[in-house]
Design a protein around this motif. Structure first.
Motif, PDB file in Angstrom:
ATOM      1  N   TRP A 151       0.814  -1.213   0.000  1.00  0.00           N
ATOM      2  CA  TRP A 151       0.000   0.000   0.000  1.00  0.00           C
ATOM      3  C   TRP A 151       0.846   1.260   0.000  1.00  0.00           C
ATOM      4  N   GLY A 152       2.142   1.128  -0.250  1.00  0.00           N
ATOM      5  CA  GLY A 152       2.994   2.304  -0.400  1.00  0.00           C
ATOM      6  C   GLY A 152       3.867   2.642   0.782  1.00  0.00           C
ATOM      7  N   TRP A 153       3.798   1.896   1.880  1.00  0.00           N
ATOM      8  CA  TRP A 153       4.665   2.143   3.027  1.00  0.00           C
ATOM      9  C   TRP A 153       6.067   1.639   2.721  1.00  0.00           C
ATOM     10  N   ARG A 154       7.058   2.202   3.418  1.00  0.00           N
ATOM     11  CA  ARG A 154       8.427   1.721   3.286  1.00  0.00           C
ATOM     12  C   ARG A 154       9.076   1.706   4.665  1.00  0.00           C
ATOM     13  N   CYS A 155      10.057   0.849   4.814  1.00  0.00           N
ATOM     14  CA  CYS A 155      10.788   0.790   6.077  1.00  0.00           C
ATOM     15  C   CYS A 155      11.698   2.013   6.179  1.00  0.00           C
ATOM     16  N   ALA A 156      11.686   2.665   7.331  1.00  0.00           N
ATOM     17  CA  ALA A 156      12.532   3.843   7.529  1.00  0.00           C
ATOM     18  C   ALA A 156      13.990   3.414   7.510  1.00  0.00           C
ATOM     19  N   GLY A 157      14.818   4.175   6.756  1.00  0.00           N
ATOM     20  CA  GLY A 157      16.210   3.765   6.633  1.00  0.00           C
ATOM     21  C   GLY A 157      17.212   4.860   6.879  1.00  0.00           C
ATOM     22  N   ASP A 158      16.714   6.102   7.132  1.00  0.00           N
ATOM     23  CA  ASP A 158      17.680   7.183   7.328  1.00  0.00           C
ATOM     24  C   ASP A 158      18.064   7.280   8.796  1.00  0.00           C
ATOM     25  N   ASP A 159      19.220   7.874   9.049  1.00  0.00           N
ATOM     26  CA  ASP A 159      19.739   8.042  10.403  1.00  0.00           C
ATOM     27  C   ASP A 159      19.805   6.714  11.151  1.00  0.00           C
ATOM     28  N   THR A 160      20.223   5.658  10.451  1.00  0.00           N
ATOM     29  CA  THR A 160      20.219   4.346  11.087  1.00  0.00           C
ATOM     30  C   THR A 160      21.177   4.266  12.263  1.00  0.00           C
ATOM     31  N   SER A 161      22.171   5.137  12.304  1.00  0.00           N
ATOM     32  CA  SER A 161      23.116   5.092  13.413  1.00  0.00           C
ATOM     33  C   SER A 161      22.464   5.468  14.738  1.00  0.00           C
ATOM     34  N   ARG A 162      21.329   6.169  14.671  1.00  0.00           N
ATOM     35  CA  ARG A 162      20.644   6.583  15.889  1.00  0.00           C
ATOM     36  C   ARG A 162      19.543   5.621  16.273  1.00  0.00           C
ATOM     37  N   LEU A 163      19.286   4.627  15.431  1.00  0.00           N
ATOM     38  CA  LEU A 163      18.201   3.700  15.703  1.00  0.00           C
ATOM     39  C   LEU A 163      18.753   2.377  16.210  1.00  0.00           C
ATOM     40  N   PRO A 164      17.961   1.654  17.032  1.00  0.00           N
ATOM     41  CA  PRO A 164      18.436   0.366  17.538  1.00  0.00           C
ATOM     42  C   PRO A 164      18.554  -0.654  16.409  1.00  0.00           C
ATOM     43  N   LEU A 165      19.693  -1.368  16.396  1.00  0.00           N
ATOM     44  CA  LEU A 165      19.882  -2.390  15.381  1.00  0.00           C
ATOM     45  C   LEU A 165      19.022  -3.608  15.659  1.00  0.00           C
ATOM     46  N   THR A 166      18.726  -3.825  16.924  1.00  0.00           N
ATOM     47  CA  THR A 166      17.835  -4.911  17.314  1.00  0.00           C
ATOM     48  C   THR A 166      16.729  -4.333  18.177  1.00  0.00           C
ATOM     49  N   GLY A 167      15.673  -5.083  18.349  1.00  0.00           N
ATOM     50  CA  GLY A 167      14.543  -4.611  19.129  1.00  0.00           C
ATOM     51  C   GLY A 167      13.278  -5.233  18.587  1.00  0.00           C
ATOM     52  N   PRO A 168      12.168  -5.069  19.303  1.00  0.00           N
ATOM     53  CA  PRO A 168      10.945  -5.772  18.897  1.00  0.00           C
ATOM     54  C   PRO A 168      10.221  -5.173  17.704  1.00  0.00           C
ATOM     55  N   PHE A 169      10.543  -3.929  17.305  1.00  0.00           N
ATOM     56  CA  PHE A 169       9.738  -3.269  16.285  1.00  0.00           C
ATOM     57  C   PHE A 169      10.566  -2.717  15.133  1.00  0.00           C
ATOM     58  N   ARG A 170       9.870  -2.549  13.997  1.00  0.00           N
ATOM     59  CA  ARG A 170      10.404  -1.837  12.844  1.00  0.00           C
ATOM     60  C   ARG A 170       9.538  -0.606  12.601  1.00  0.00           C
ATOM     61  N   VAL A 171      10.188   0.479  12.147  1.00  0.00           N
ATOM     62  CA  VAL A 171       9.476   1.716  11.818  1.00  0.00           C
ATOM     63  C   VAL A 171       9.157   1.710  10.328  1.00  0.00           C
ATOM     64  N   LEU A 172       7.880   1.968   9.995  1.00  0.00           N
ATOM     65  CA  LEU A 172       7.487   2.141   8.595  1.00  0.00           C
ATOM     66  C   LEU A 172       6.924   3.542   8.417  1.00  0.00           C
ATOM     67  N   VAL A 173       7.190   4.119   7.262  1.00  0.00           N
ATOM     68  CA  VAL A 173       6.706   5.477   6.979  1.00  0.00           C
ATOM     69  C   VAL A 173       5.941   5.475   5.657  1.00  0.00           C
ATOM     70  N   LEU A 174       5.046   6.444   5.542  1.00  0.00           N
ATOM     71  CA  LEU A 174       4.206   6.592   4.348  1.00  0.00           C
ATOM     72  C   LEU A 174       4.180   8.048   3.937  1.00  0.00           C
ATOM     73  N   ALA A 175       4.576   8.344   2.706  1.00  0.00           N
ATOM     74  CA  ALA A 175       4.503   9.708   2.189  1.00  0.00           C
ATOM     75  C   ALA A 175       3.083   9.956   1.684  1.00  0.00           C
ATOM     76  N   ARG A 176       2.572  11.146   1.976  1.00  0.00           N
ATOM     77  CA  ARG A 176       1.227  11.481   1.516  1.00  0.00           C
ATOM     78  C   ARG A 176       1.190  11.537   0.002  1.00  0.00           C
ATOM     79  N   GLU A 177       0.175  10.926  -0.578  1.00  0.00           N
ATOM     80  CA  GLU A 177      -0.002  10.946  -2.033  1.00  0.00           C
ATOM     81  C   GLU A 177      -0.633  12.270  -2.435  1.00  0.00           C
ATOM     82  N   ILE A 178      -0.125  12.891  -3.461  1.00  0.00           N
ATOM     83  CA  ILE A 178      -0.660  14.159  -3.954  1.00  0.00           C
ATOM     84  C   ILE A 178      -1.642  13.881  -5.085  1.00  0.00           C
TER      85      ILE A 178
END
Length: 225
Positions: free
Chosen positions: A198-225
């Protein structure tokens, strides 16, 4: 976010088919429609907080009906869904959309991310710098749940009129958000696949500040114009 087998901070993208008729349904299912929407009669509209309270039982029933499983599983899933929904409904800016014809056909809900404070328990440590800046500017919206029948997940996922796409787009547009964000259990590949279709993607920027392991993944969705 909510995708029928999800945990508290996972997405509920509902509607797996189970039971003795599953094979028959697959065998006789028509080819997906690639032209105009066959569901264009579905009307999407927001509910007020009072209307949400009035229709809680209906929303819970719809969740159970689309989640599959036996009656015991339905009751368990229904109760957990209603508890999550009630907690989110208390958050500032909470919004719930329903889709309906003569009956309820889908819903999606969430709330705007604030620039400070514990706006969603469990998100701490998972947001990159760019997402935190979006939250600070009021341009980030947390999509807590998308509840739709299984056909919405299986068919025409890339079409603009796909019901899940319509619901998520309307949530972001109504709140002037540039991005939607959600957390999904790291082991829940089925939910991730549905969201990506449905157009979501896994967040991949600033990975150095994000946990490499953990229970969750962040997904983001850009608003469609």
């Amino acid at each position: 976010m909510t995708v029928n087998m999800s945990a508290r901070t996972a997405t509920d993208v509902l509607g797996r088919q189970t039971g003795p008729d599953r094979r028959y349904t697959r065998a006789r299912r028509p080819r997906p429609e690639r032209g105009a929407s066959p569901h264009e009669g579905e009307r999407v509209r927001p509910l007020t907080r009072w209307q949400v309270e009035d229709r809680l039982q209906e929303l819970g029933d719809f969740y159970a009906q689309t989640s599959g499983g036996d009656p015991w599983a339905w009751n368990q899933a229904r109760g957990a869904f209603l508890r999550r929904l009630a907690a989110d409904a208390r958050r500032p800016g909470f919004s719930l959309l329903i889709a309906e014809t003569t009956a309820l056909t889908g819903c999606a809900y969430g709330f705007p991310a604030c620039g400070g404070g514990p706006w969603w328990e469990g998100f701490d440590g998972y947001l990159s710098g760019s997402l935190l800046r979006r939250a600070a500017s009021g341009r980030l919206f947390v999509v807590s749940g998308i509840v739709v029948p299984s056909r919405v997940r299986r068919e025409n996922q890339d079409r603009a009129w796909n019901l899940a796409r319509r619901l998520q787009r309307r949530l972001l547009t109504d709140h002037g958000a540039a991005l939607g964000v959600t957390l999904v259990n790291r082991c829940d590949d089925e939910t991730v696949q549905a969201l990506r279709s449905w157009g979501w993607r896994c967040a991949g920027d600033d990975t150095s500040r994000l946990p490499l392991t953990g229970p969750f993944r962040v997904l983001v969705l850009a608003r469609e114009i």
